[in-house]
Scaffold this motif. Structure first.
Motif, PDB file in Angstrom:
ATOM      1  N   LEU A  38       0.670  -1.234  -0.246  1.00  0.00           N
ATOM      2  CA  LEU A  38       0.370   0.414   0.254  1.00  0.00           C
ATOM      3  C   LEU A  38       0.857   0.885  -0.280  1.00  0.00           C
ATOM      4  CD1 LEU A  38      -2.571  -1.010   2.595  1.00  0.00           C
ATOM      5  CD2 LEU A  38      -3.052  -1.076   0.595  1.00  0.00           C
ATOM      6  N   GLY A  39       2.391   1.323   0.207  1.00  0.00           N
ATOM      7  CA  GLY A  39       2.887   2.084  -0.604  1.00  0.00           C
ATOM      8  C   GLY A  39       3.492   2.308   1.403  1.00  0.00           C
ATOM      9  N   LEU A  40       3.169   2.254   2.259  1.00  0.00           N
ATOM     10  CA  LEU A  40       3.124   2.488   4.105  1.00  0.00           C
ATOM     11  C   LEU A  40       4.751   1.673   4.557  1.00  0.00           C
ATOM     12  CD1 LEU A  40      -0.275   2.655   5.203  1.00  0.00           C
ATOM     13  CD2 LEU A  40       1.033   4.429   4.031  1.00  0.00           C
ATOM     14  N   GLY A  41       4.922   2.095   4.565  1.00  0.00           N
ATOM     15  CA  GLY A  41       6.836   1.720   5.757  1.00  0.00           C
ATOM     16  C   GLY A  41       7.684   1.628   4.242  1.00  0.00           C
ATOM     17  N   PRO A  42       8.776   0.983   4.735  1.00  0.00           N
ATOM     18  CA  PRO A  42       9.483   1.366   3.956  1.00  0.00           C
ATOM     19  C   PRO A  42      10.093  -0.097   2.621  1.00  0.00           C
ATOM     20  CG  PRO A  42      10.570   0.383   6.532  1.00  0.00           C
ATOM     21  CD  PRO A  42       9.303   0.763   6.139  1.00  0.00           C
ATOM     22  N   ARG A  43      10.599   0.558   1.724  1.00  0.00           N
ATOM     23  CA  ARG A  43      10.915  -0.796   0.444  1.00  0.00           C
ATOM     24  C   ARG A  43      12.138  -1.573   0.857  1.00  0.00           C
ATOM     25  NH1 ARG A  43       6.239  -1.637  -2.565  1.00  0.00           N
ATOM     26  NH2 ARG A  43       4.976   0.960  -2.685  1.00  0.00           N
ATOM     27  N   CYS A  44      12.119  -2.018   1.323  1.00  0.00           N
ATOM     28  CA  CYS A  44      13.529  -3.329   1.771  1.00  0.00           C
ATOM     29  C   CYS A  44      14.157  -3.654  -0.003  1.00  0.00           C
ATOM     30  CB  CYS A  44      13.503  -4.486   1.905  1.00  0.00           C
ATOM     31  SG  CYS A  44      12.382  -4.397   3.980  1.00  0.00           S
ATOM     32  N   THR A  45      14.733  -2.694  -0.088  1.00  0.00           N
ATOM     33  CA  THR A  45      16.388  -2.889  -1.230  1.00  0.00           C
ATOM     34  C   THR A  45      17.126  -3.812  -0.969  1.00  0.00           C
ATOM     35  OG1 THR A  45      17.331  -0.663  -1.436  1.00  0.00           O
ATOM     36  CG2 THR A  45      14.949  -0.994  -2.219  1.00  0.00           C
ATOM     37  N   GLY A  46      17.460  -3.967   0.142  1.00  0.00           N
ATOM     38  CA  GLY A  46      19.046  -4.437   0.161  1.00  0.00           C
ATOM     39  C   GLY A  46      19.658  -3.498   1.904  1.00  0.00           C
ATOM     40  N   CYS A  47      21.086  -5.001   2.061  1.00  0.00           N
ATOM     41  CA  CYS A  47      20.960  -4.527   3.678  1.00  0.00           C
ATOM     42  C   CYS A  47      21.829  -3.900   3.333  1.00  0.00           C
ATOM     43  CB  CYS A  47      20.779  -6.156   4.138  1.00  0.00           C
ATOM     44  SG  CYS A  47      18.939  -5.638   4.420  1.00  0.00           S
ATOM     45  N   PRO A  48      22.728  -3.602   4.286  1.00  0.00           N
ATOM     46  CA  PRO A  48      24.898  -4.147   3.731  1.00  0.00           C
ATOM     47  C   PRO A  48      25.202  -5.128   5.126  1.00  0.00           C
ATOM     48  CG  PRO A  48      23.209  -2.484   5.867  1.00  0.00           C
ATOM     49  CD  PRO A  48      22.987  -2.897   5.458  1.00  0.00           C
ATOM     50  N   PRO A  49      26.579  -5.088   4.989  1.00  0.00           N
ATOM     51  CA  PRO A  49      27.109  -6.601   4.936  1.00  0.00           C
ATOM     52  C   PRO A  49      27.979  -6.741   5.786  1.00  0.00           C
ATOM     53  CG  PRO A  49      28.826  -5.306   3.602  1.00  0.00           C
ATOM     54  CD  PRO A  49      27.245  -3.818   4.174  1.00  0.00           C
ATOM     55  N   HIS A  50      27.202  -6.266   6.960  1.00  0.00           N
ATOM     56  CA  HIS A  50      27.290  -6.596   8.488  1.00  0.00           C
ATOM     57  C   HIS A  50      26.259  -6.395   9.721  1.00  0.00           C
ATOM     58  CE1 HIS A  50      26.023  -2.276   8.855  1.00  0.00           C
ATOM     59  NE2 HIS A  50      27.138  -2.605   8.036  1.00  0.00           N
ATOM     60  N   PHE A  51      26.441  -7.359  10.645  1.00  0.00           N
ATOM     61  CA  PHE A  51      25.537  -7.421  12.239  1.00  0.00           C
ATOM     62  C   PHE A  51      24.361  -6.105  12.106  1.00  0.00           C
ATOM     63  CE2 PHE A  51      28.213 -10.936  11.767  1.00  0.00           C
ATOM     64  CZ  PHE A  51      27.578 -11.521  11.673  1.00  0.00           C
ATOM     65  N   CYS A  52      23.415  -6.505  13.385  1.00  0.00           N
ATOM     66  CA  CYS A  52      22.784  -5.470  13.810  1.00  0.00           C
ATOM     67  C   CYS A  52      23.177  -5.060  14.549  1.00  0.00           C
ATOM     68  CB  CYS A  52      21.307  -5.792  13.468  1.00  0.00           C
ATOM     69  SG  CYS A  52      20.091  -6.133  12.269  1.00  0.00           S
ATOM     70  N   ASP A  53      23.956  -5.458  15.378  1.00  0.00           N
ATOM     71  CA  ASP A  53      24.260  -4.965  16.182  1.00  0.00           C
ATOM     72  C   ASP A  53      25.587  -3.952  16.292  1.00  0.00           C
ATOM     73  OD1 ASP A  53      26.112  -6.961  15.213  1.00  0.00           O
ATOM     74  OD2 ASP A  53      26.245  -8.264  17.306  1.00  0.00           O
ATOM     75  N   ASP A  54      26.325  -4.068  15.393  1.00  0.00           N
ATOM     76  CA  ASP A  54      27.066  -3.271  15.148  1.00  0.00           C
ATOM     77  C   ASP A  54      27.038  -2.344  14.176  1.00  0.00           C
ATOM     78  OD1 ASP A  54      28.021  -5.208  12.530  1.00  0.00           O
ATOM     79  OD2 ASP A  54      30.013  -5.127  13.345  1.00  0.00           O
ATOM     80  N   ASP A  55      26.066  -2.091  13.486  1.00  0.00           N
ATOM     81  CA  ASP A  55      25.352  -1.274  12.209  1.00  0.00           C
ATOM     82  C   ASP A  55      24.630   0.753  12.600  1.00  0.00           C
ATOM     83  OD1 ASP A  55      24.028  -0.785   9.412  1.00  0.00           O
ATOM     84  OD2 ASP A  55      22.491   0.095  10.859  1.00  0.00           O
ATOM     85  N   PRO A  56      25.761   1.240  12.439  1.00  0.00           N
ATOM     86  CA  PRO A  56      26.027   2.574  13.360  1.00  0.00           C
ATOM     87  C   PRO A  56      23.922   3.332  12.799  1.00  0.00           C
ATOM     88  CG  PRO A  56      27.159   2.565  11.395  1.00  0.00           C
ATOM     89  CD  PRO A  56      26.415   1.527  11.586  1.00  0.00           C
ATOM     90  N   ALA A  57      23.362   2.518  12.098  1.00  0.00           N
ATOM     91  CA  ALA A  57      21.833   3.454  12.339  1.00  0.00           C
ATOM     92  C   ALA A  57      21.397   2.475  13.253  1.00  0.00           C
ATOM     93  CB  ALA A  57      20.998   2.728  11.109  1.00  0.00           C
ATOM     94  N   ILE A  58      21.382   1.491  13.768  1.00  0.00           N
ATOM     95  CA  ILE A  58      21.066   0.259  14.460  1.00  0.00           C
ATOM     96  C   ILE A  58      21.375   0.600  16.339  1.00  0.00           C
ATOM     97  CG2 ILE A  58      20.428  -1.803  15.803  1.00  0.00           C
ATOM     98  CD1 ILE A  58      18.884  -2.034  13.373  1.00  0.00           C
TER      99      ILE A  58
END
Length: 103
Positions: A38-58
Motif C-alpha cells: 500500500l506504499g506504507l513503510g520502507p521498501r526493502c532494497t538490500g542490506c549492508p554487509p554487517h550485522f545489526c548489532d554493529d550497524d550505525p543506524a541501529i
C-alpha cells in the motif's frame, strides 16, 4: 449522569490525552506502519554487509530515541554518543534496518 456516559467520557478523555502525549514524541506516531504493497513503510532494497548489532543506524537510532518500548536489542549506548537535533532521517534508517535487515 449515568455510569455508561461517565465511562464513555473517561474513555474519550483518555484517548485525547494519549494522542496528545504521542504527538509530543518526535516522529514516533507516524512510524512502524509496514504495508509496502500500500506504499506504507520502507521498501526493502538490500542490506549492508554487517550485522545489526554493529550497524550505525541501529546503534544511533536505538540510543537516540527512535526505538519503541518493545524494541529490545543487544546494544549498549555509550555515554558520549552525540545524537542529532533532528533525528527524522536517523529514525527512517533505523526503521528500515529493523524491518528489512534485522527481523
Amino acid at each position: 449522569m449515568s455510569p455508561t456516559r461517565v465511562c464513555f467520557l473517561l474513555f474519550v478523555l483518555f484517548g485525547f490525552l494519549a494522542s496528545s502525549f504521542a504527538g509530543t514524541l518526535t516522529s514516533r506516531s507516524s512510524r512502524r506502519i509496514h504495508i509496502p504493497s500500500l506504499g506504507l513503510g520502507p521498501r526493502c532494497t538490500g542490506c549492508p554487509p554487517h550485522f545489526c548489532d554493529d550497524d550505525p543506524a541501529i546503534i544511533h537510532g536505538y540510543c537516540c530515541g527512535c526505538a519503541r518500548f518493545f524494541d529490545v536489542l543487544p546494544v549498549n549506548c555509550p555515554p558520549h554518543l552525540d545524537c542529532p537535533l533532528n533525528n527524522y532521517d536517523l529514525c527512517e534508517d533505523y526503521e528500515y534496518m529493523m524491518y528489512c535487515c534485522c527481523a
